[in-house]
Design a protein around this motif. Structure first.
Motif, PDB file in Angstrom:
ATOM      1  N   PRO A  49     100.607  55.416  12.493  1.00  0.00           N
ATOM      2  CA  PRO A  49     100.064  56.770  12.650  1.00  0.00           C
ATOM      3  C   PRO A  49      99.347  57.004  13.977  1.00  0.00           C
ATOM      4  O   PRO A  49      99.264  58.137  14.445  1.00  0.00           O
ATOM      5  CB  PRO A  49      99.094  56.910  11.466  1.00  0.00           C
ATOM      6  N   ASP A  50      98.827  55.938  14.615  1.00  0.00           N
ATOM      7  CA  ASP A  50      98.161  56.099  15.913  1.00  0.00           C
ATOM      8  C   ASP A  50      99.131  56.616  16.966  1.00  0.00           C
ATOM      9  O   ASP A  50      98.771  57.452  17.799  1.00  0.00           O
ATOM     10  CB  ASP A  50      97.565  54.764  16.380  1.00  0.00           C
ATOM     11  N   ASP A  51     100.375  56.106  16.944  1.00  0.00           N
ATOM     12  CA  ASP A  51     101.371  56.549  17.923  1.00  0.00           C
ATOM     13  C   ASP A  51     101.679  58.031  17.747  1.00  0.00           C
ATOM     14  O   ASP A  51     101.817  58.767  18.726  1.00  0.00           O
ATOM     15  CB  ASP A  51     102.649  55.720  17.794  1.00  0.00           C
ATOM     16  N   GLN A  52     101.812  58.450  16.492  1.00  0.00           N
ATOM     17  CA  GLN A  52     102.059  59.873  16.241  1.00  0.00           C
ATOM     18  C   GLN A  52     100.901  60.713  16.793  1.00  0.00           C
ATOM     19  O   GLN A  52     101.120  61.717  17.480  1.00  0.00           O
ATOM     20  CB  GLN A  52     102.217  60.145  14.739  1.00  0.00           C
ATOM     21  N   TYR A  53      99.682  60.284  16.519  1.00  0.00           N
ATOM     22  CA  TYR A  53      98.511  61.047  16.966  1.00  0.00           C
ATOM     23  C   TYR A  53      98.433  61.083  18.489  1.00  0.00           C
ATOM     24  O   TYR A  53      98.252  62.148  19.102  1.00  0.00           O
ATOM     25  CB  TYR A  53      97.228  60.447  16.385  1.00  0.00           C
ATOM     26  N   ASP A  54      98.562  59.891  19.129  1.00  0.00           N
ATOM     27  CA  ASP A  54      98.361  59.802  20.578  1.00  0.00           C
ATOM     28  C   ASP A  54      99.457  60.518  21.367  1.00  0.00           C
ATOM     29  O   ASP A  54      99.213  60.952  22.503  1.00  0.00           O
ATOM     30  CB  ASP A  54      98.288  58.336  21.016  1.00  0.00           C
TER      31      ASP A  54
ATOM     32  N   VAL B 130     108.245  64.583  10.562  1.00  0.00           N
ATOM     33  CA  VAL B 130     107.741  63.342  11.157  1.00  0.00           C
ATOM     34  C   VAL B 130     107.507  62.333  10.038  1.00  0.00           C
ATOM     35  O   VAL B 130     106.942  62.664   8.993  1.00  0.00           O
ATOM     36  CB  VAL B 130     106.427  63.567  11.941  1.00  0.00           C
ATOM     37  N   HIS B 131     107.968  61.092  10.255  1.00  0.00           N
ATOM     38  CA  HIS B 131     107.832  60.031   9.255  1.00  0.00           C
ATOM     39  C   HIS B 131     107.138  58.823   9.879  1.00  0.00           C
ATOM     40  O   HIS B 131     107.376  58.510  11.047  1.00  0.00           O
ATOM     41  CB  HIS B 131     109.206  59.601   8.724  1.00  0.00           C
ATOM     42  N   ILE B 132     106.296  58.139   9.103  1.00  0.00           N
ATOM     43  CA  ILE B 132     105.680  56.874   9.519  1.00  0.00           C
ATOM     44  C   ILE B 132     106.365  55.758   8.737  1.00  0.00           C
ATOM     45  O   ILE B 132     106.286  55.708   7.506  1.00  0.00           O
ATOM     46  CB  ILE B 132     104.159  56.858   9.232  1.00  0.00           C
ATOM     47  N   LEU B 133     107.036  54.867   9.455  1.00  0.00           N
ATOM     48  CA  LEU B 133     107.836  53.832   8.798  1.00  0.00           C
ATOM     49  C   LEU B 133     107.016  52.605   8.419  1.00  0.00           C
ATOM     50  O   LEU B 133     107.263  51.970   7.397  1.00  0.00           O
ATOM     51  CB  LEU B 133     109.000  53.432   9.713  1.00  0.00           C
ATOM     52  N   GLY B 134     106.045  52.232   9.291  1.00  0.00           N
ATOM     53  CA  GLY B 134     105.204  51.083   8.970  1.00  0.00           C
ATOM     54  C   GLY B 134     105.800  49.731   9.321  1.00  0.00           C
ATOM     55  O   GLY B 134     105.429  48.716   8.745  1.00  0.00           O
TER      56      GLY B 134
END
Length: 380
Positions: free
Chosen positions: A162-167, A179-183
């Protein structure tokens, strides 16, 4: 019944397809889909390995790290032509430049579903102890401008953390419909069987390119601090020098460290799982990651992890449960946690078992690929 689809995966290095996408490709092919693998860096051996997976390799030209706009326009035009010829149902690009130019080419070729995945934001989004240079900030601004052009071409965007999405998206007001967070991209866990660690002595292992951004200089300082207190402490570093990277450890520096006998250095190895099995504790003091594969591998085998509290790395450790999160750039804190395992060896396998449980839950390639296939809209 899901109709068979034509799926184009756009990457850069040929090895990324059989190194990190093998299980996904095999699953898609087994379900009757036709998979094309577009690669810009390859050998004939690479292409053969891609064919063995059941995918059809297609080559194109792309300068992965360059900033030559004319070369990049040529790459876009070539990708557009390839996609118009193939007429795929889905284009799935990964890595920065394929996400940018592959997505724009896919829209121009009127591909029905366009998906991008960034497995990390790279060095331009990575904080440095001395601050970022003006050149790095300029390159980041250019990257953001290119993402601003490419993201409207995407139907779906995938990040690992989630940090990458935010930044990237929130800070720069970039938008994609989904938008999806795969982990994490996951592992074939059969290749990383659980084992209890030996503790005579406690052995610390680092895996990664010998780069400043991987925390290699903090690691070396921490090793020296631990050795003052515990001269018999055992460290192993696996990984090659990246001579093209300005932040790389120099060969002369490595030679001096080996002369000092600070750590064991087999260099780059292919049997990583065996080295992890022979270790006790995994250490990665990186400045930023997507979700580091090496840490996932160590956790699957059942090793506790000491890593930094930064994007990507913090996705792998619950502090105090399966290892420790330490502040970035802090060699003293890193040394302190390594000393903890030397002084409390019974914690190695207790925390290692927790790592194993987390890996089974979060990093199983079957589960990750099932999620990816669902994002692609291919679930029956």
């Amino acid at each position: 019944m899901q109709a068979n689809k034509k799926i184009v995966l756009i990457g850069t290095t040929g090895s990324s397809f059989y190194g990190f996408r093998a299980d996904l490709i095999k699953q898609l092919v087994s379900e009757g889909h036709t998979v094309y693998a577009l690669t810009s860096e390859y050998t004939e051996q690479c292409l053969e390995k891609i064919k063995v997976l059941g995918a059809i390799p297609v080559t194109y030209q792309l300068s992965r790290g360059g900033l030559n706009p004319f070369a990049d326009i040529q790459s876009f035009l070539q990708l557009k032509k390839i996609l118009k010829n193939l007429q795929p149902d889905i284009v799935f690009s990964y890595f920065a430049k394929p996400v940018i130019y592959g997505s724009m080419a896919a829209k121009a070729a009127k591909v029905p579903t366009v998906i991008g995945m960034l497995e990390g934001l790279g060095y331009t989004f990575t904080n440095q102890p001395e601050g970022q240079s003006a050149k790095t900030k300029l390159i980041r601004n250019i990257q953001v401008l290119l993402y601003r052009m490419a993201f409207p071409c995407l139907h779906k965007m995938i990040f690992l953390n989630p940090d990458d999405q935010y930044d990237l998206m929130q800070k720069h007001n970039l938008k994609v419909a989904e938008v999806h967070i795969l982990g994490g991209i996951g592992l074939n866990l059969e290749g990383y069987p659980y084992s209890e660690a030996e503790m005579s002595p406690v052995k610390f292992l680092f895996i990664g390119r010998l780069l400043k951004e991987k925390g290699v200089f903090e690691l070396i300082t921490a090793m020296r601090l631990v050795k003052v207190k515990y001269p018999q402490a055992h460290f192993t570093i696996l990984g090659a020098i990246d001579h093209q990277n300005m932040g790389a450890l120099k060969q002369v520096e490595l030679d001096a460290l080996l002369e000092e006998q600070l750590f064991e250095y087999p260099g780059y190895v292919t049997n990583v799982n065996q080295w992890i099995t022979d270790s006790s504790v995994f250490v990665l003091p990186s400045y930023r990651e997507g979700v580091p594969r090496s840490t996932q591998e160590a956790m699957a085998i059942g090793r506790p992890v000491i890593t930094t509290d930064v994007p990507g790395c913090r996705e792998t450790v619950i502090d105090g449960l399966n290892g420790f999160l330490v502040p970035k750039w802090d060699a003293e804190a890193l040394a302190e946690k390594m000393c903890y395992f030397i002084e409390n060896p019974e914690q190695v396998n207790l925390m290692g078992l927790e790592s194993y449980k987390i890996a089974q839950e979060k990093f199983d390639a079957d589960k990750v690929n099932s999620k990816l296939i669902e994002i692609m809209g291919l679930k029956n």
